[in-house]
Design a protein around this motif. Sequence first.
Motif, PDB file in Angstrom:
ATOM      1  N   ILE A 169       0.864  -1.122   0.205  1.00 18.14           N
ATOM      2  CA  ILE A 169      -0.157   0.045  -0.154  1.00 18.14           C
ATOM      3  C   ILE A 169       0.645   1.188  -0.079  1.00 18.14           C
ATOM      4  O   ILE A 169       0.555   2.121  -0.769  1.00 18.14           O
ATOM      5  CB  ILE A 169      -0.830  -0.027   1.183  1.00 18.14           C
ATOM      6  N   VAL A 170       1.853   1.386   0.842  1.00 19.86           N
ATOM      7  CA  VAL A 170       2.806   2.442   0.962  1.00 19.86           C
ATOM      8  C   VAL A 170       3.505   2.516  -0.533  1.00 19.86           C
ATOM      9  O   VAL A 170       3.821   3.741  -0.823  1.00 19.86           O
ATOM     10  CB  VAL A 170       3.911   2.287   2.128  1.00 19.86           C
ATOM     11  N   ASN A 202       1.188   3.872  -2.871  1.00 26.94           N
ATOM     12  CA  ASN A 202       0.936   5.511  -2.895  1.00 26.94           C
ATOM     13  C   ASN A 202       2.323   6.200  -3.260  1.00 26.94           C
ATOM     14  O   ASN A 202       1.833   7.528  -3.535  1.00 26.94           O
ATOM     15  CB  ASN A 202       0.471   5.608  -1.487  1.00 26.94           C
ATOM     16  N   ILE A 244      -0.696  11.490  -3.922  1.00 35.23           N
ATOM     17  CA  ILE A 244      -2.103  11.272  -3.522  1.00 35.23           C
ATOM     18  C   ILE A 244      -2.235  12.272  -2.332  1.00 35.23           C
ATOM     19  O   ILE A 244      -1.351  12.018  -1.396  1.00 35.23           O
ATOM     20  CB  ILE A 244      -2.561   9.996  -2.889  1.00 35.23           C
ATOM     21  N   ASP A 297      -4.423  12.851   0.511  1.00 32.17           N
ATOM     22  CA  ASP A 297      -5.663  12.106   0.964  1.00 32.17           C
ATOM     23  C   ASP A 297      -6.854  13.026   1.393  1.00 32.17           C
ATOM     24  O   ASP A 297      -8.018  12.578   1.382  1.00 32.17           O
ATOM     25  CB  ASP A 297      -5.041  11.438   2.465  1.00 32.17           C
ATOM     26  N   ASP A 327      -8.146  14.442  -2.484  1.00 27.20           N
ATOM     27  CA  ASP A 327      -8.366  13.220  -3.681  1.00 27.20           C
ATOM     28  C   ASP A 327      -9.699  12.371  -3.342  1.00 27.20           C
ATOM     29  O   ASP A 327      -9.477  11.573  -2.179  1.00 27.20           O
ATOM     30  CB  ASP A 327      -7.061  12.461  -3.890  1.00 27.20           C
ATOM     31  N   GLU A 356     -10.225   9.432  -4.052  1.00 29.79           N
ATOM     32  CA  GLU A 356      -9.776   7.937  -3.664  1.00 29.79           C
ATOM     33  C   GLU A 356      -8.900   8.105  -2.467  1.00 29.79           C
ATOM     34  O   GLU A 356      -8.316   6.968  -2.091  1.00 29.79           O
ATOM     35  CB  GLU A 356      -8.784   7.375  -4.914  1.00 29.79           C
ATOM     36  N   GLY A 357      -8.195   9.201  -1.917  1.00 28.35           N
ATOM     37  CA  GLY A 357      -7.437   9.256  -1.079  1.00 28.35           C
ATOM     38  C   GLY A 357      -8.075   8.875   0.351  1.00 28.35           C
ATOM     39  O   GLY A 357      -7.239   8.124   1.111  1.00 28.35           O
ATOM     40  N   THR A 385      -7.702   5.089   0.570  1.00 29.94           N
ATOM     41  CA  THR A 385      -6.300   4.909   0.438  1.00 29.94           C
ATOM     42  C   THR A 385      -5.794   4.906   1.994  1.00 29.94           C
ATOM     43  O   THR A 385      -5.456   4.043   2.574  1.00 29.94           O
ATOM     44  CB  THR A 385      -5.474   5.556  -0.418  1.00 29.94           C
ATOM     45  N   ALA A 386      -6.175   5.978   2.489  1.00 31.26           N
ATOM     46  CA  ALA A 386      -5.690   6.356   3.796  1.00 31.26           C
ATOM     47  C   ALA A 386      -6.499   5.326   4.906  1.00 31.26           C
ATOM     48  O   ALA A 386      -5.989   4.732   5.834  1.00 31.26           O
ATOM     49  CB  ALA A 386      -5.914   7.713   4.402  1.00 31.26           C
ATOM     50  N   ARG A 394      -4.816   2.005   4.444  1.00 26.05           N
ATOM     51  CA  ARG A 394      -3.403   1.732   5.170  1.00 26.05           C
ATOM     52  C   ARG A 394      -3.589   1.812   6.790  1.00 26.05           C
ATOM     53  O   ARG A 394      -3.013   0.914   7.347  1.00 26.05           O
ATOM     54  CB  ARG A 394      -2.759   3.044   4.742  1.00 26.05           C
TER      55      ARG A 394
END
Length: 128
Positions: A43-44, A47, A52, A54, A57, A59-60, A63-64, A67
């Motif tokens: 994941i890291v 990204n 990105i 967070d 975005d 999608e951010g 993603t956050a 994670r």
Amino acid sequence: MSDQSANAGFAAPQGESMRALLAADRVGTLQQISALSREFEGIVEANALVAIDDEHDPEGASTAFERAHVAALLSQTREHLNDLDRALERLERGDYGRCEQCGEPIPTERLEVRPAAKTCVRCASVAR
């Protein structure tokens, strides 16, 4: 270790059985830590390849969340590994299978399901 230990009345073969349960759980936990670590690193790395933000975005946020979710699972799994190691230490000392709260024996059935248990069901339910 003698044939009869202080491990809540565990005979040596039963103590070895508990040791085997703890060891098997430990191996599985180490494998889970490895898998979660790889997932977190993935994941890291993914990204890092894209910029990105967070906060802005669309999608951010997911993603956050992903994670943070994997990081929390990794933390819980590492804590479980610590619990297993402490249970193995209690087994070596001869006080495995005794509730840390009330001192009564933890039923074998509970230890078979939760080998790292440090409290009996009654004390565990009070603590919640």
